[in-house]
Structures are given as structure tokens and as C-alpha cells.
Design an enzyme around this catalytic site. Structure first.
Site, PDB file in Angstrom:
ATOM      1  N   SER A  35       0.842  -1.189   0.000  1.00 11.83           N
ATOM      2  CA  SER A  35       0.000   0.000   0.000  1.00 11.83           C
ATOM      3  C   SER A  35       0.886   1.251   0.000  1.00 11.83           C
ATOM      4  O   SER A  35       1.697   1.434  -0.907  1.00 11.83           O
ATOM      5  CB  SER A  35      -0.959  -0.036   1.191  1.00 11.83           C
ATOM      6  N   GLU A  74      -9.533  -5.217  -3.678  1.00 11.63           N
ATOM      7  CA  GLU A  74      -8.855  -4.309  -2.758  1.00 11.63           C
ATOM      8  C   GLU A  74      -9.817  -3.518  -1.870  1.00 11.63           C
ATOM      9  O   GLU A  74      -9.699  -3.503  -0.649  1.00 11.63           O
ATOM     10  CB  GLU A  74      -7.986  -3.323  -3.546  1.00 11.63           C
ATOM     11  N   HIS A  87      -7.729  -5.705   0.439  1.00 10.52           N
ATOM     12  CA  HIS A  87      -6.524  -4.990   0.814  1.00 10.52           C
ATOM     13  C   HIS A  87      -5.956  -5.541   2.115  1.00 10.52           C
ATOM     14  O   HIS A  87      -6.685  -5.751   3.085  1.00 10.52           O
ATOM     15  CB  HIS A  87      -6.865  -3.504   0.957  1.00 10.52           C
TER      16      HIS A  87
END
Length: 510
Positions: free
Chosen positions: A191, A318, A414
Site C-alpha cells: 500500500s 482491494e 486490501h
């Protein structure tokens, strides 16, 4: 094996060996970035005498987040630039063979997170033959907020990236004592950490400090200077201080954290704030034209890092995580979906094109899919393709493991891939991410992902063929899709990527 090690600043003592690895925690790699050093480049750590006990994680960077299993920040904590090392209990440099090094940069929207999160424990990767380093760096306003010059000594942008470079310099100078090879370093992140990695690949100050890079769910694009200046004005107004170097330096870190949180909430509540109303991220790397010349996607495409091997991964769902934790606005009507697309400058037909790929998808499904691919999936794919086209050796993978059924479920969302790659599925704090306690199949998947990271860090080969242009025939898929766990927009990879061809990433403006 002794647990006392030499570093560039002095000797340190780690924990007793446990599960085949020795952990040395909370090693300072730079001076505390406060007082006269606040908003400045990191300074080398002064040497200490004797042996420093490093058996507990050090203080984390100023933030309001309280993450499961990890220490929280307390106002007054200043010695925040520390790192942690895991090294195998046996088989290190004492036998004359240096081990590959993996340096981990945590994510967290450049606003929260730390190296002490349980899913970043380096024990399993150390058992796989790596020396693992995780680090803290300045985040939020301290690390990425724009600070106007005071006419004497400029406060650089991208201070968080400069901290990361300082940690890599510490690795270069000290890691051999831990059995690591300073000439075989891989920098990895997820990320915000993944985009930090992409930035480091292109920054002159990081040149020669690592030879390989791993980027999971890189998020883009970076900020234009105008957005960073706009955010500073907003934060200063919320804190009732002048948006000047003197005004900002006089405000405590706690004051700036609270003001930043209030600015984020203000954007959430204001539908007229455009992109920032949907899931506000108000800090990040700034394409200042000097330290970071442009968005790393453009710099990589221009050939900034062809000598660095790159492994890219993203998850296939995600943004479902942000929907689950309530960090993004709920979109349930076609009108809201159209406003979202307009605010982000997306092609008008994109939401409808997504629905054609998965006709059964709800409006909410389409929104989360588009937002996830916009922020992470497409940006990550373009990073891989740009690096491959510029002559860099590039590997691409996707994390598709889901868990549905009647029990706790989890999307391929995610952060879910990271406990698998670190081999930390048993940590209770990650069970929300993976949908409950791991199954035998989960452990087998984790073993394969750990081996891929270890192989890539050691030799540049994760176990599959490099890509030429992010083509689907050279993409490793981690896990299998569970039809009960949600819509799979990635079932037609080529059709999905074709929908984004008309879209261009540019540094974020206010």
C-alpha cells in the site's frame, strides 16, 4: 549464536532465540526528529557506550490509530526512528555466508501503522533464510506535510521517504553483523509502503542501497505540490495556528494529529470536496521536482530503475476492506456512482462496462471494484508494465484467495495477502483479514508465498517467469476464488484492463 551485535552506533543485545530466529527490536537508526530537528532531514544516530538492550519495539510515529496487537503512539514519544531485525538462529555470516536481506516498509495511508504490527513479525521469513528488517518512519504531517521555508534552513518535503533512505543506509553499514549481505538487499512494502518502494526506486538518494523491490498493492498517484500546500492550510486553520514554519513548529505533534483527523472528517462530510470526499488521504509523497521529480510511475516508465528487479502483487478485491471498515463513502445508487466517476475523472462508460463484466453485481459492488482498481490494481499493473517495457526484470502476481460460506468470510481484499507472505496466519490479530483461523490449505498457500519472497530476495527468481508487458500468461495467481465470497471482476483479465486504457494517472491536485 550470540544475541549481541555491532551496529554503526554501538552494540545491541536482542531477545533470546525463539522459533529459530533472533529478534533485535527498537534499534535507533537516526536521531529523534523533534526539537531543532523537527521537519528536517533525519540525522545520524549518535553513538552510545556499552550494550543497548533491544528487546522491545520502539515508539511509533505520531498517529491516532490504535491497531490490534501493536503499540499506540503516546504524546511525548519522540525517539520514533527505529527498526527491528530478525536473523536466523544459525547459519549466518559466522559461517562465512551472508544472507539476503529483506527491508519492510509498512503501509497505512501515510498516516498510521508501524513496524510493530503482529503480521510483520519476521520470524518465518528468517527461518526461510532471510535477514528481515522492519522500520518506523515519519508519517502524517510530521513525515509528509508541507512546511513553508523559514528563510534559513528549508524543511524538505517527503521526510518520510528520507527516513526510509536513512534506514537503508543503516542496513548498508550495519547488517553484516546480523549475518546479512549489504550487497543483496530487497526493499518491500504494501500500500503506502509499496508506493514508497516505487519512489525509492527512482530517487537519487536511494541509488545503490538495494537491488530488488517488492510492491504489494501500490497506491497512486502521488501528490502535486499544490495539494500538499492546500492540506497544510487546512490543517493549520483547524489547529488555529499560522500556516508558517514558525506556527507549525510551535504546534505539538498531538495538535497536528488531531487537526489532521478533523480535516479528514471535514472532507468526508463535504460532498463538494471532490475526490477527497470519498476516502480522504491527505498526506503522501509529493512530486516536488527535486527529491521526487515526478510520479514514480512516469519515472519508472522513463527508465529510472532498469537495474532493479521488481515483484508486483495486488489483491483482486482491494476496496472491499475499506467498505467493511467504513473508511469510504457508501455508494448504493446510480447517481452516486456517476458522481464518483465524475469526481475522479473516469471515463463515463466505466461503471457500466464493469457491470457488463459481472451482470449480477450491485451498485456497491461496482463502486468498490472500480475504486479498488483505480487506487491499487491498475496502478500496480501499470507499474509492472512500465518497468518491464523500460528493460527491468519484472514479476507480477495477484492475490485471489477468498473465504465464503456460513462462517466468517473474507474477500481477497486490501492487506489480506501480507500475513500469508510473512507466514503469520496464526496471529489472532489477522483473523479478521483472512476470515477466521487459517485452514490447512491456507498454511500451504502461505508456505508458497513465503518461499516466493525468499527466492526473489535471494536470487531474483520467485518461481515463475517474468512478464514482458503485464500480460496474463505470466501472472502468478495466489489462491482460488470462492463463488460464495463475492463478485469476481477479474475473471476476464484482458477485458478489465482494456477498460482503463483511456485513463491517465496524474499527480493529485487540490
Amino acid at each position: 549464536m550470540t544475541s549481541v551485535f555491532d551496529t554503526v552506533s554501538g552494540r545491541v543485545r536482542g531477545r533470546a532465540p525463539d522459533r529459530g530466529a533472533v529478534a533485535v527490536l527498537g534499534i535507533p537508526y537516526a536521531e529523534p526528529p523533534f526539537g531543532a530537528a523537527r521537519f528536517r532531514e533525519p540525522r545520524p544516530r549518535h553513538a552510545w557506550t556499552g550494550i543497548r538492550d533491544c528487546v522491545e519495539f520502539g515508539p511509533v510515529s505520531p498517529q491516532s490509530a490504535e491497531l490490534p496487537g501493536a503499540p499506540s503512539w503516546s504524546p511525548g514519544d519522540e525517539d520514533i526512528l527505529g527498526l527491528n531485525v530478525w536473523t536466523p538462529e544459525s547459519g549466518n555470516g559466522a559461517a562465512g555466508r551472508r544472507l539476503p536481506v529483506l527491508v519492510w516498509i509498512h503501509g497505512g495511508a501515510y498516516t498510521f501503522g508501524s513496524s510493530a504490527q503482529p503480521d510483520f513479525d519476521g520470524t518465518a521469513l528468517a527461518r526461510a533464510g532471510l535477514v528481515v528488517v522492519t522500520l518506523n518512519y515519519r508519517i502524517g504531517f510530521e513525515g509528509f506535510g508541507h512546511v513553508p521555508d523559514d528563510g534559513e534552513d528549508a524543511c524538505p518535503p517527503n521526510r518520510g521517504l528520507l527516513d526510509q533512505i536513512a534506514a537503508l543506509e543503516w542496513v548498508r553499514d550495519s547488517i553484516a553483523s546480523f549475518g546479512g549481505d549489504p550487497d543483496n538487499v530487497t526493499v518491500a512494502g504494501q500500500s503506502a509502503g509499496a508506493t514508497s518502494v516505487a519512489c525509492l526506486m527512482t530517487m537519487d538518494g536511494a541509488r545503490g542501497l538495494f537491488r530488488r523491490a517488492i510492491a504489494h498493492s501500490a497506491v497512486g498517484p502521488v501528490f502535486a505540490p499544490e495539494l500538499a500546500e492546500h492540506v497544510t492550510r487546512q490543517v493549520a486553520a483547524e489547529a488555529a495556528i499560522a500556516a508558517t514554519h514558525a506556527g507549525l513548529a510551535a504546534a505539538s505533534a498531538h495538535t497536528l494529529v488531531r487537526a489532521s483527523d478533523a480535516v479528514v472528517e471535514g472532507f468526508r462530510q463535504d460532498p463538494h470536496s471532490g475526490r477527497l470526499s470519498w476516502d480522504p488521504v491527505i498526506f503522501g509523497p509529493v512530486a516536488d521536482g527535486h527529491l521526487l521529480r515526478a510520479d514514480p510511475l512516469d519515472l519508472v516508465a522513463a527508465g529510472a530503475a532498469p537495474d532493479i528487479d521488481l515483484l508486483v502483487c495486488h489483491t483482486t478485491q482491494e476496496y472491499w476492506l475499506m467498505g467493511a471498515v467504513g473508511s469510504c463513502a457508501e455508494v448504493t445508487t446510480e447517481e452516486e456512482l456517476a458522481r464518483f466517476a465524475e469526481d475522479f475523472g473516469l471515463p463515463d462508460s466505466l461503471p457500466a462496462d464493469y457491470r457488463r463484466l459481472v451482470p449480477e453485481a450491485t451498485v456497491r459492488d461496482v463502486h468498490l471494484a472500480v475504486y479498488g482498481d483505480l487506487s491499487f490494481g491498475e496502478y500496480s499493473n501499470r507499474l509492472a508494465a512500465a518497468h518491464a517495457r523500460s528493460g527491468g526484470r519484472t514479476f507480477l502476481s495477484r492475490f485471489a484467495r477468498q473465504r465464503g460460506g456460513s462462517g466468517p468470510g473474507a474477500y481477497a481484499w486490501h492487506c489480506a495477502d501480507i500475513p500469508f507472505a510473512f507466514g503469520n496466519l496464526a496471529e489472532e490479530s489477522v483473523h479478521f483479514l483472512i476470515g477466521g483461523p487459517p485452514t490447512p490449505a491456507d498454511h500451504r498457500l502461505s508456505d508458497r508465498m513465503v518461499a516466493a519472497w525468499a527466492g526473489f530476495a535471494a536470487t531474483g527468481d520467485p518461481g515463475w517467469e517474468p512478464v514482458a508487458d503485464a500480460s496474463p500468461d505470466a501472472i502468478r495467481i495466489w489462491g482460488t476464488v470462492d463463488p460464495a465470497a463475492g463478485p469476481d471482476f477479474w475473471r476476464d483479465d484482458e477485458a478489465l484492463r482494456a477498460l482503463w486504457r483511456a485513463f491517465t494517472y496524474r499527480p493529485e491536485q487540490p
